[in-house]
Design an enzyme around this catalytic site. Structure first.
Site, PDB file in Angstrom:
ATOM      1  N   LYS A   1     -14.352  71.731  35.565  1.00  0.00           N
ATOM      2  CA  LYS A   1     -13.089  72.481  35.660  1.00  0.00           C
ATOM      3  C   LYS A   1     -13.240  73.597  36.690  1.00  0.00           C
ATOM      4  O   LYS A   1     -14.295  74.226  36.781  1.00  0.00           O
ATOM      5  CB  LYS A   1     -12.747  73.071  34.283  1.00  0.00           C
ATOM      6  CG  LYS A   1     -11.376  73.722  34.219  1.00  0.00           C
ATOM      7  CD  LYS A   1     -11.021  74.186  32.807  1.00  0.00           C
ATOM      8  CE  LYS A   1      -9.596  74.708  32.736  1.00  0.00           C
ATOM      9  NZ  LYS A   1      -9.210  75.140  31.379  1.00  0.00           N
ATOM     10  N   SER A  54      -6.879  74.258  25.367  1.00  0.00           N
ATOM     11  CA  SER A  54      -7.031  73.584  26.660  1.00  0.00           C
ATOM     12  C   SER A  54      -8.068  72.486  26.799  1.00  0.00           C
ATOM     13  O   SER A  54      -8.056  71.781  27.803  1.00  0.00           O
ATOM     14  CB  SER A  54      -7.257  74.619  27.749  1.00  0.00           C
ATOM     15  OG  SER A  54      -6.048  75.262  28.007  1.00  0.00           O
ATOM     16  N   SER A  63      -4.856  73.370  29.560  1.00  0.00           N
ATOM     17  CA  SER A  63      -4.917  73.598  30.987  1.00  0.00           C
ATOM     18  C   SER A  63      -5.999  72.784  31.688  1.00  0.00           C
ATOM     19  O   SER A  63      -6.012  72.725  32.917  1.00  0.00           O
ATOM     20  CB  SER A  63      -5.173  75.087  31.251  1.00  0.00           C
ATOM     21  OG  SER A  63      -6.455  75.463  30.758  1.00  0.00           O
TER      22      SER A  63
HETATM   23  N1  GLN Z   1      -1.801  76.670  26.403  1.00  0.00           N
HETATM   24  C1  GLN Z   1      -2.446  77.890  26.003  1.00  0.00           C
HETATM   25  C2  GLN Z   1      -2.025  79.019  26.900  1.00  0.00           C
HETATM   26  O1  GLN Z   1      -1.350  78.769  27.857  1.00  0.00           O
HETATM   27  C3  GLN Z   1      -3.943  77.730  25.967  1.00  0.00           C
HETATM   28  C4  GLN Z   1      -4.606  77.730  27.273  1.00  0.00           C
HETATM   29  C5  GLN Z   1      -6.083  77.579  27.189  1.00  0.00           C
HETATM   30  O2  GLN Z   1      -6.640  77.171  26.179  1.00  0.00           O
HETATM   31  N2  GLN Z   1      -6.734  77.903  28.300  1.00  0.00           N
HETATM   32  O3  GLN Z   1      -2.364  80.141  26.632  1.00  0.00           O
END
Ligand code: GLN
Length: 474
Positions: A83, A182, A158
Protein backbone atom coordinates in the site's frame (compact mmCIF):
# COMPACT_ATOMS: atom_id res chain seq x y z
CA UNK A 1 -1.09 -23.28 -14.88
CA UNK A 2 -0.90 -19.53 -14.27
CA UNK A 3 1.75 -18.80 -11.66
CA UNK A 4 -0.02 -15.60 -10.60
CA UNK A 5 -2.96 -17.65 -9.35
CA UNK A 6 -0.91 -19.60 -6.79
CA UNK A 7 -1.18 -19.12 -3.05
CA UNK A 8 2.02 -18.28 -1.14
CA UNK A 9 2.09 -21.80 0.26
CA UNK A 10 1.89 -23.33 -3.24
CA UNK A 11 4.47 -20.91 -4.64
CA UNK A 12 6.99 -21.68 -1.89
CA UNK A 13 6.57 -25.39 -2.58
CA UNK A 14 7.08 -24.85 -6.31
CA UNK A 15 10.19 -22.75 -5.74
CA UNK A 16 11.66 -25.34 -3.36
CA UNK A 17 11.00 -28.12 -5.87
CA UNK A 18 12.42 -26.02 -8.73
CA UNK A 19 9.18 -26.25 -10.73
CA UNK A 20 9.70 -22.56 -11.54
CA UNK A 21 11.92 -19.68 -10.48
CA UNK A 22 11.16 -16.45 -8.68
CA UNK A 23 11.76 -14.66 -11.99
CA UNK A 24 9.00 -16.80 -13.55
CA UNK A 25 6.67 -16.02 -10.68
CA UNK A 26 7.35 -12.28 -10.65
CA UNK A 27 7.15 -12.10 -14.46
CA UNK A 28 3.76 -13.79 -14.36
CA UNK A 29 2.44 -11.15 -11.91
CA UNK A 30 4.00 -8.27 -13.86
CA UNK A 31 2.42 -9.50 -17.10
CA UNK A 32 -0.90 -9.69 -15.35
CA UNK A 33 -0.46 -6.13 -14.06
CA UNK A 34 0.34 -4.95 -17.59
CA UNK A 35 -2.78 -6.63 -18.95
CA UNK A 36 -5.20 -5.48 -16.27
CA UNK A 37 -3.86 -2.16 -15.06
CA UNK A 38 -5.72 0.00 -17.59
CA UNK A 39 -9.02 -1.47 -16.43
CA UNK A 40 -8.31 -1.65 -12.69
CA UNK A 41 -5.94 1.23 -11.86
CA UNK A 42 -4.72 -0.77 -8.87
CA UNK A 43 -1.18 0.64 -8.80
CA UNK A 44 0.30 4.09 -8.35
CA UNK A 45 3.83 2.87 -9.04
CA UNK A 46 4.83 -0.42 -10.66
CA UNK A 47 8.42 -1.38 -9.81
CA UNK A 48 9.04 -3.66 -12.76
CA UNK A 49 12.78 -3.26 -13.05
CA UNK A 50 13.48 -3.42 -9.32
CA UNK A 51 11.20 -6.44 -8.92
CA UNK A 52 12.93 -8.43 -11.65
CA UNK A 53 16.32 -7.56 -10.17
CA UNK A 54 15.19 -8.71 -6.72
CA UNK A 55 13.73 -11.90 -8.21
CA UNK A 56 16.99 -12.75 -9.97
CA UNK A 57 18.81 -12.23 -6.71
CA UNK A 58 16.37 -14.57 -4.92
CA UNK A 59 16.96 -17.25 -7.56
CA UNK A 60 20.73 -16.97 -7.05
CA UNK A 61 20.30 -17.32 -3.27
CA UNK A 62 18.06 -20.35 -3.74
CA UNK A 63 20.47 -21.98 -6.18
CA UNK A 64 23.44 -21.51 -3.88
CA UNK A 65 21.80 -22.38 -0.53
CA UNK A 66 19.15 -24.93 -1.55
CA UNK A 67 15.59 -25.20 -0.19
CA UNK A 68 16.69 -24.90 3.45
CA UNK A 69 17.08 -21.17 2.80
CA UNK A 70 13.30 -20.94 3.36
CA UNK A 71 13.96 -21.56 7.05
CA UNK A 72 15.65 -18.16 7.29
CA UNK A 73 13.76 -16.50 4.44
CA UNK A 74 10.27 -17.95 4.50
CA UNK A 75 8.99 -15.70 1.68
CA UNK A 76 11.99 -15.84 -0.63
CA UNK A 77 11.04 -14.76 -4.13
CA UNK A 78 7.35 -14.13 -3.37
CA UNK A 79 5.85 -11.09 -5.18
CA UNK A 80 3.96 -8.63 -3.00
CA UNK A 81 2.21 -5.30 -3.57
CA UNK A 82 2.58 -2.66 -0.85
CA UNK A 83 0.00 0.00 0.00
CA UNK A 84 1.27 3.46 -0.85
CA UNK A 85 0.97 4.55 2.77
CA UNK A 86 4.05 2.44 3.60
CA UNK A 87 7.44 4.11 3.26
CA UNK A 88 9.62 2.15 0.86
CA UNK A 89 13.25 3.13 0.54
CA UNK A 90 14.02 4.42 -2.95
CA UNK A 91 10.49 3.69 -4.17
CA UNK A 92 7.99 6.55 -4.60
CA UNK A 93 5.42 6.79 -1.80
CA UNK A 94 2.46 9.14 -2.23
CA UNK A 95 -0.19 8.09 0.32
CA UNK A 96 -2.58 8.37 -2.64
CA UNK A 97 -2.26 12.15 -2.45
CA UNK A 98 -0.84 14.76 -4.80
CA UNK A 99 0.58 16.57 -1.76
CA UNK A 100 3.60 14.25 -1.74
CA UNK A 101 3.36 13.13 -5.33
CA UNK A 102 7.07 12.81 -5.94
CA UNK A 103 8.26 11.76 -2.50
CA UNK A 104 10.93 9.02 -2.51
CA UNK A 105 11.54 7.86 1.07
CA UNK A 106 15.07 7.45 2.39
CA UNK A 107 13.98 4.55 4.63
CA UNK A 108 11.67 1.54 4.86
CA UNK A 109 8.75 1.08 7.27
CA UNK A 110 9.52 -1.65 9.81
CA UNK A 111 7.03 -4.00 8.14
CA UNK A 112 8.73 -3.46 4.80
CA UNK A 113 12.13 -4.20 6.35
CA UNK A 114 10.72 -7.41 7.87
CA UNK A 115 9.16 -8.50 4.57
CA UNK A 116 12.35 -7.76 2.64
CA UNK A 117 14.39 -9.70 5.20
CA UNK A 118 12.00 -12.62 4.68
CA UNK A 119 12.80 -12.48 0.94
CA UNK A 120 9.72 -10.72 -0.48
CA UNK A 121 9.90 -9.09 -3.93
CA UNK A 122 8.00 -5.79 -4.16
CA UNK A 123 6.17 -5.45 -7.49
CA UNK A 124 4.75 -2.01 -6.76
CA UNK A 125 2.85 0.46 -4.61
CA UNK A 126 -0.91 0.22 -4.65
CA UNK A 127 -3.55 2.85 -5.20
CA UNK A 128 -5.62 3.95 -2.22
CA UNK A 129 -7.96 6.60 -0.93
CA UNK A 130 -5.67 9.53 -0.18
CA UNK A 131 -4.21 9.25 3.35
CA UNK A 132 -6.50 6.28 3.99
CA UNK A 133 -9.67 8.42 4.04
CA UNK A 134 -12.33 6.37 2.36
CA UNK A 135 -14.22 3.13 1.91
CA UNK A 136 -14.31 2.84 -1.86
CA UNK A 137 -11.04 3.80 -3.51
CA UNK A 138 -12.75 6.83 -5.07
CA UNK A 139 -10.87 9.37 -2.93
CA UNK A 140 -7.50 8.73 -4.52
CA UNK A 141 -5.78 11.64 -6.26
CA UNK A 142 -4.57 8.99 -8.72
CA UNK A 143 -8.01 7.97 -9.99
CA UNK A 144 -10.57 5.37 -8.99
CA UNK A 145 -9.64 1.70 -8.61
CA UNK A 146 -12.16 -0.79 -9.99
CA UNK A 147 -13.44 -4.06 -8.60
CA UNK A 148 -12.08 -7.03 -10.60
CA UNK A 149 -15.43 -8.84 -10.13
CA UNK A 150 -17.31 -5.97 -11.79
CA UNK A 151 -15.49 -2.97 -13.24
CA UNK A 152 -18.50 -0.72 -12.63
CA UNK A 153 -18.21 -1.28 -8.87
CA UNK A 154 -15.82 -0.21 -6.12
CA UNK A 155 -13.24 -2.64 -4.72
CA UNK A 156 -13.67 -1.22 -1.19
CA UNK A 157 -11.20 1.12 0.44
CA UNK A 158 -9.01 2.53 1.49
CA UNK A 159 -6.63 -0.33 0.61
CA UNK A 160 -8.42 -0.48 -2.75
CA UNK A 161 -5.44 -1.21 -5.00
CA UNK A 162 -4.03 -3.81 -2.60
CA UNK A 163 -7.25 -5.81 -2.87
CA UNK A 164 -7.82 -5.31 -6.61
CA UNK A 165 -4.23 -6.24 -7.49
CA UNK A 166 -4.27 -9.41 -5.38
CA UNK A 167 -7.69 -10.55 -6.61
CA UNK A 168 -6.59 -10.03 -10.22
CA UNK A 169 -3.22 -11.79 -9.93
CA UNK A 170 -0.86 -8.80 -9.75
CA UNK A 171 0.84 -10.20 -6.65
CA UNK A 172 0.64 -13.16 -4.25
CA UNK A 173 -0.22 -11.03 -1.23
CA UNK A 174 -0.59 -7.36 -0.42
CA UNK A 175 -0.37 -5.07 2.57
CA UNK A 176 -2.94 -2.63 3.90
CA UNK A 177 -3.77 -0.43 6.84
CA UNK A 178 -6.97 -0.56 8.85
CA UNK A 179 -7.99 2.51 10.82
CA UNK A 180 -11.73 1.92 10.56
CA UNK A 181 -12.24 -0.73 7.87
CA UNK A 182 -9.55 -0.42 5.25
CA UNK A 183 -8.20 -3.97 5.16
CA UNK A 184 -11.44 -5.80 5.85
CA UNK A 185 -13.80 -3.92 3.54
CA UNK A 186 -11.66 -4.30 0.39
CA UNK A 187 -10.96 -7.91 1.39
CA UNK A 188 -14.71 -8.53 1.67
CA UNK A 189 -15.49 -6.76 -1.64
CA UNK A 190 -12.73 -8.63 -3.53
CA UNK A 191 -13.19 -12.11 -2.01
CA UNK A 192 -9.97 -12.13 0.00
CA UNK A 193 -8.82 -12.95 3.51
CA UNK A 194 -7.84 -9.79 5.42
CA UNK A 195 -6.61 -9.35 8.96
CA UNK A 196 -6.98 -6.27 11.13
CA UNK A 197 -4.75 -7.24 14.05
CA UNK A 198 -4.97 -6.01 17.64
CA UNK A 199 -3.89 -2.36 17.97
CA UNK A 200 -0.12 -2.47 18.57
CA UNK A 201 0.39 -6.02 17.29
CA UNK A 202 2.28 -4.79 14.21
CA UNK A 203 4.65 -1.82 14.19
CA UNK A 204 3.35 1.37 12.60
CA UNK A 205 6.83 2.84 12.21
CA UNK A 206 7.30 4.27 8.73
CA UNK A 207 3.64 4.08 7.80
CA UNK A 208 2.10 7.47 7.14
CA UNK A 209 -0.22 8.17 10.06
CA UNK A 210 -3.95 8.63 9.63
CA UNK A 211 -5.45 8.48 13.16
CA UNK A 212 -2.73 7.25 15.47
CA UNK A 213 -4.85 5.69 18.22
CA UNK A 214 -6.77 3.66 15.61
CA UNK A 215 -4.23 2.80 12.89
CA UNK A 216 -3.41 -0.89 12.52
CA UNK A 217 -1.30 -2.63 9.93
CA UNK A 218 -2.81 -5.64 8.19
CA UNK A 219 -2.47 -7.94 5.22
CA UNK A 220 -4.56 -9.35 2.40
CA UNK A 221 -4.12 -12.90 1.12
CA UNK A 222 -5.97 -15.56 -0.86
CA UNK A 223 -6.45 -17.88 2.10
CA UNK A 224 -6.13 -18.09 5.88
CA UNK A 225 -2.86 -20.05 5.87
CA UNK A 226 -1.06 -17.34 3.86
CA UNK A 227 -2.44 -14.64 6.15
CA UNK A 228 -1.25 -16.42 9.29
CA UNK A 229 2.16 -16.85 7.67
CA UNK A 230 2.56 -13.15 6.89
CA UNK A 231 1.44 -11.99 10.35
CA UNK A 232 3.97 -14.37 11.92
CA UNK A 233 6.62 -12.33 10.13
CA UNK A 234 5.32 -8.80 10.57
CA UNK A 235 3.99 -8.86 14.16
CA UNK A 236 6.03 -8.05 17.24
CA UNK A 237 7.62 -5.36 19.38
CA UNK A 238 9.51 -2.66 17.55
CA UNK A 239 11.70 -0.20 19.43
CA UNK A 240 10.85 2.40 16.80
CA UNK A 241 7.14 2.31 17.67
CA UNK A 242 6.36 2.90 21.34
CA UNK A 243 2.81 1.60 20.88
CA UNK A 244 3.94 -1.77 19.52
CA UNK A 245 3.06 -4.59 21.90
CA UNK A 246 5.54 -6.75 23.79
CA UNK A 247 3.26 -9.82 23.75
CA UNK A 248 4.97 -12.87 22.32
CA UNK A 249 4.07 -13.57 18.67
CA UNK A 250 2.65 -17.09 18.37
CA UNK A 251 3.42 -19.37 15.42
CA UNK A 252 0.01 -18.70 13.94
CA UNK A 253 0.30 -21.38 11.24
CA UNK A 254 0.79 -24.12 13.81
CA UNK A 255 -2.75 -24.01 15.16
CA UNK A 256 -4.34 -24.29 11.73
CA UNK A 257 -6.21 -27.57 11.37
CA UNK A 258 -7.03 -27.85 15.08
CA UNK A 259 -10.64 -28.63 15.94
CA UNK A 260 -13.01 -25.84 16.95
CA UNK A 261 -15.32 -28.19 18.86
CA UNK A 262 -16.75 -26.50 21.92
CA UNK A 263 -15.91 -22.98 20.70
CA UNK A 264 -18.57 -20.50 21.65
CA UNK A 265 -19.62 -18.03 18.96
CA UNK A 266 -21.59 -14.86 19.63
CA UNK A 267 -23.93 -13.38 17.05
CA UNK A 268 -24.89 -9.80 18.00
CA UNK A 269 -28.41 -8.75 17.09
CA UNK A 270 -27.28 -5.19 16.30
CA UNK A 271 -25.33 -6.45 13.26
CA UNK A 272 -28.27 -8.08 11.49
CA UNK A 273 -30.59 -5.17 10.97
CA UNK A 274 -33.40 -3.89 8.76
CA UNK A 275 -32.11 -2.20 5.67
CA UNK A 276 -29.05 -4.33 5.17
CA UNK A 277 -28.76 -6.48 2.05
CA UNK A 278 -30.70 -9.70 2.62
CA UNK A 279 -28.24 -11.78 0.63
CA UNK A 280 -25.38 -10.59 2.82
CA UNK A 281 -27.40 -11.47 5.92
CA UNK A 282 -28.28 -14.93 4.57
CA UNK A 283 -24.68 -15.74 3.56
CA UNK A 284 -23.29 -14.78 6.96
CA UNK A 285 -25.99 -16.67 8.89
CA UNK A 286 -25.36 -19.69 6.66
CA UNK A 287 -21.64 -19.45 7.52
CA UNK A 288 -22.51 -19.35 11.23
CA UNK A 289 -24.49 -22.59 10.71
CA UNK A 290 -21.49 -24.18 9.02
CA UNK A 291 -19.31 -23.23 11.97
CA UNK A 292 -21.93 -24.66 14.31
CA UNK A 293 -21.76 -27.95 12.40
CA UNK A 294 -18.02 -27.99 13.06
CA UNK A 295 -18.82 -28.22 16.76
CA UNK A 296 -19.19 -24.60 17.85
CA UNK A 297 -21.98 -23.41 20.13
CA UNK A 298 -23.80 -20.34 18.85
CA UNK A 299 -25.30 -17.72 21.17
CA UNK A 300 -27.28 -14.55 20.51
CA UNK A 301 -25.54 -11.60 22.13
CA UNK A 302 -25.96 -7.83 22.28
CA UNK A 303 -23.49 -4.98 21.76
CA UNK A 304 -25.78 -2.12 22.75
CA UNK A 305 -23.37 0.78 22.20
CA UNK A 306 -22.84 -0.14 18.53
CA UNK A 307 -25.40 2.49 17.57
CA UNK A 308 -23.04 5.25 18.72
CA UNK A 309 -19.89 3.86 17.15
CA UNK A 310 -20.05 5.77 13.86
CA UNK A 311 -20.57 9.14 15.56
CA UNK A 312 -17.76 8.38 17.96
CA UNK A 313 -15.43 7.35 15.11
CA UNK A 314 -16.21 10.44 13.02
CA UNK A 315 -15.29 12.74 15.90
CA UNK A 316 -12.17 11.03 17.20
CA UNK A 317 -10.67 10.08 13.83
CA UNK A 318 -10.92 13.53 12.16
CA UNK A 319 -9.53 15.06 15.38
CA UNK A 320 -6.43 12.90 15.07
CA UNK A 321 -6.29 13.45 11.31
CA UNK A 322 -6.32 17.23 11.69
CA UNK A 323 -3.33 16.93 13.98
CA UNK A 324 -1.42 14.37 11.86
CA UNK A 325 -1.95 16.23 8.59
CA UNK A 326 -0.82 19.54 10.06
CA UNK A 327 2.77 18.57 9.26
CA UNK A 328 2.00 18.79 5.55
CA UNK A 329 2.14 22.55 5.78
CA UNK A 330 3.65 23.26 2.38
CA UNK A 331 6.93 24.28 4.02
CA UNK A 332 8.50 21.04 5.19
CA UNK A 333 6.91 18.59 2.76
CA UNK A 334 5.48 18.75 -0.70
CA UNK A 335 2.77 20.98 -2.01
CA UNK A 336 0.62 23.71 -0.49
CA UNK A 337 -2.36 22.71 1.66
CA UNK A 338 -4.73 23.79 -1.10
CA UNK A 339 -3.62 20.61 -2.90
CA UNK A 340 -5.42 18.40 -0.35
CA UNK A 341 -8.45 16.63 -1.83
CA UNK A 342 -12.02 17.36 -0.66
CA UNK A 343 -12.21 14.52 1.83
CA UNK A 344 -8.92 15.41 3.55
CA UNK A 345 -10.07 19.04 3.75
CA UNK A 346 -13.42 17.96 5.17
CA UNK A 347 -11.69 15.97 7.91
CA UNK A 348 -9.14 18.68 8.71
CA UNK A 349 -11.97 21.20 9.17
CA UNK A 350 -14.09 18.80 11.23
CA UNK A 351 -11.18 17.75 13.43
CA UNK A 352 -9.99 21.29 14.01
CA UNK A 353 -13.51 22.17 15.11
CA UNK A 354 -13.93 19.23 17.51
CA UNK A 355 -10.57 20.00 19.12
CA UNK A 356 -11.02 23.73 19.45
CA UNK A 357 -11.53 25.48 22.78
CA UNK A 358 -15.21 25.60 23.66
CA UNK A 359 -16.07 22.50 21.60
CA UNK A 360 -13.48 20.07 22.91
CA UNK A 361 -15.54 18.98 25.92
CA UNK A 362 -18.77 18.73 23.95
CA UNK A 363 -17.34 16.66 21.12
CA UNK A 364 -13.89 15.15 21.58
CA UNK A 365 -14.19 14.35 25.27
CA UNK A 366 -17.69 12.91 24.95
CA UNK A 367 -16.64 10.79 22.00
CA UNK A 368 -13.67 9.52 24.03
CA UNK A 369 -16.15 8.43 26.73
CA UNK A 370 -18.33 6.70 24.16
CA UNK A 371 -15.20 4.90 22.97
CA UNK A 372 -14.90 3.33 26.43
CA UNK A 373 -18.52 2.20 26.26
CA UNK A 374 -18.04 0.52 22.90
CA UNK A 375 -14.95 -1.25 24.20
CA UNK A 376 -16.78 -2.28 27.37
CA UNK A 377 -19.51 -3.95 25.28
CA UNK A 378 -16.93 -6.15 23.64
CA UNK A 379 -15.14 -6.90 26.95
CA UNK A 380 -18.48 -7.93 28.40
CA UNK A 381 -19.34 -10.10 25.39
CA UNK A 382 -16.01 -11.91 25.52
CA UNK A 383 -16.78 -13.04 29.07
CA UNK A 384 -19.47 -15.25 27.51
CA UNK A 385 -18.20 -16.11 24.04
CA UNK A 386 -14.82 -16.89 22.46
CA UNK A 387 -15.42 -15.12 19.16
CA UNK A 388 -18.08 -12.96 17.54
CA UNK A 389 -19.23 -13.36 13.94
CA UNK A 390 -20.67 -10.41 12.03
CA UNK A 391 -20.97 -9.31 8.39
CA UNK A 392 -18.14 -7.13 7.08
CA UNK A 393 -20.44 -4.80 5.17
CA UNK A 394 -24.19 -4.22 5.19
CA UNK A 395 -24.16 -4.26 1.36
CA UNK A 396 -22.51 -5.87 -1.64
CA UNK A 397 -19.77 -3.87 -3.44
CA UNK A 398 -21.57 -0.73 -4.58
CA UNK A 399 -21.45 1.12 -7.90
CA UNK A 400 -18.72 3.64 -8.58
CA UNK A 401 -20.25 7.09 -8.00
CA UNK A 402 -23.19 5.74 -5.98
CA UNK A 403 -22.08 7.22 -2.66
CA UNK A 404 -19.31 9.62 -3.58
CA UNK A 405 -21.53 12.72 -3.32
CA UNK A 406 -22.90 11.74 0.06
CA UNK A 407 -20.19 11.44 2.72
CA UNK A 408 -22.60 10.13 5.38
CA UNK A 409 -23.76 7.25 3.15
CA UNK A 410 -20.12 6.48 2.40
CA UNK A 411 -19.23 6.54 6.12
CA UNK A 412 -22.06 4.10 6.81
CA UNK A 413 -20.37 1.37 4.72
CA UNK A 414 -18.08 0.91 7.74
CA UNK A 415 -20.85 0.53 10.28
CA UNK A 416 -19.92 -3.10 11.08
CA UNK A 417 -16.18 -2.50 10.89
CA UNK A 418 -15.20 0.66 12.76
CA UNK A 419 -16.51 -0.46 16.21
CA UNK A 420 -13.69 -3.01 16.16
CA UNK A 421 -11.08 -0.29 15.67
CA UNK A 422 -12.68 1.78 18.42
CA UNK A 423 -12.17 -1.20 20.74
CA UNK A 424 -8.65 -1.98 19.43
CA UNK A 425 -9.44 -5.69 19.00
CA UNK A 426 -8.57 -8.02 16.11
CA UNK A 427 -10.86 -9.16 13.30
CA UNK A 428 -10.40 -11.46 10.33
CA UNK A 429 -12.42 -11.06 7.12
CA UNK A 430 -13.14 -14.41 5.48
CA UNK A 431 -15.03 -14.87 2.19
CA UNK A 432 -18.40 -16.50 2.94
CA UNK A 433 -20.61 -16.27 -0.13
CA UNK A 434 -21.51 -14.79 -3.49
CA UNK A 435 -24.62 -12.93 -4.58
CA UNK A 436 -25.18 -11.96 -8.20
CA UNK A 437 -21.51 -12.64 -8.96
CA UNK A 438 -20.31 -10.39 -6.13
CA UNK A 439 -18.42 -11.56 -3.03
CA UNK A 440 -19.69 -11.47 0.56
CA UNK A 441 -17.37 -11.37 3.55
CA UNK A 442 -17.80 -12.03 7.25
CA UNK A 443 -15.68 -11.02 10.20
CA UNK A 444 -14.46 -13.31 12.93
CA UNK A 445 -13.78 -10.97 15.85
CA UNK A 446 -11.96 -11.82 19.09
CA UNK A 447 -10.51 -10.25 22.24
CA UNK A 448 -7.12 -8.49 22.20
CA UNK A 449 -4.28 -10.69 20.94
CA UNK A 450 -6.58 -13.55 19.89
CA UNK A 451 -5.31 -13.60 16.28
CA UNK A 452 -4.28 -17.23 16.70
CA UNK A 453 -7.86 -18.21 17.53
CA UNK A 454 -9.28 -16.15 14.65
CA UNK A 455 -6.99 -17.90 12.18
CA UNK A 456 -7.94 -21.28 13.64
CA UNK A 457 -11.65 -20.60 13.21
CA UNK A 458 -11.22 -19.06 9.75
CA UNK A 459 -9.12 -22.00 8.61
CA UNK A 460 -11.62 -24.57 9.91
CA UNK A 461 -14.39 -22.78 8.00
CA UNK A 462 -12.30 -22.50 4.84
CA UNK A 463 -11.62 -26.26 4.85
CA UNK A 464 -15.32 -27.08 4.47
CA UNK A 465 -16.24 -24.30 2.02
CA UNK A 466 -14.62 -23.00 -1.14
CA UNK A 467 -15.70 -19.37 -1.49
CA UNK A 468 -12.11 -18.13 -1.30
CA UNK A 469 -11.16 -20.28 -4.29
CA UNK A 470 -13.39 -18.32 -6.68
CA UNK A 471 -11.59 -15.79 -8.80
CA UNK A 472 -12.82 -12.99 -11.06
CA UNK A 473 -13.33 -13.71 -14.75
CA UNK A 474 -11.14 -11.09 -16.34
N1 GLN B 1 -13.42 4.24 5.71
C1 GLN B 1 -12.86 4.69 6.96
C2 GLN B 1 -12.52 6.15 6.88
O1 GLN B 1 -12.62 6.71 5.83
C3 GLN B 1 -11.67 3.85 7.35
C4 GLN B 1 -10.43 4.14 6.62
C5 GLN B 1 -9.29 3.30 7.05
O2 GLN B 1 -9.44 2.27 7.70
N2 GLN B 1 -8.10 3.74 6.66
O3 GLN B 1 -12.17 6.72 7.88
Amino acid sequence: MNLFSLTIQEAVKGLKEKQFSSVDLVTSCLERINQEEKKLNAFITVAEEGALKQAKNCDIQLASSGPQIFEQKPLLGIPAAIKDLYNTKGLRTTAGSKIINSYVPPYDATVVTKLKTAGVVIVGKTNQDAWGHGSSGENSDHGVTRNPYDFTRVPGGSSSGSAASLASGGCLFSTGTDTGSSVRLPAAYCNLVGIKPTYGRVSRYGIIAMASSFDTIGHLTKNVYDNAKILEITAGKDDLDATSATEKVPKYTQVLGQSIKGLSVGVPKEYFVEGMDNKVKESVLEAVKTIEKLGAKVKQISLPSSAFAMSCYYILVPSEISSNLSRFDGIRFGQERETFGDEAKRRIILGTYTLSAGYFDAYYLRAAKVRSLVKKDFDQAFKNVDVIIVPSSPSLPFKIGEKSDDPVQMYLSDIFLCPINIAGIPSLNVPCGFAGGLPVGMQIVGPQFSEELLFKVGYAYEQVTDWNKRTPKI
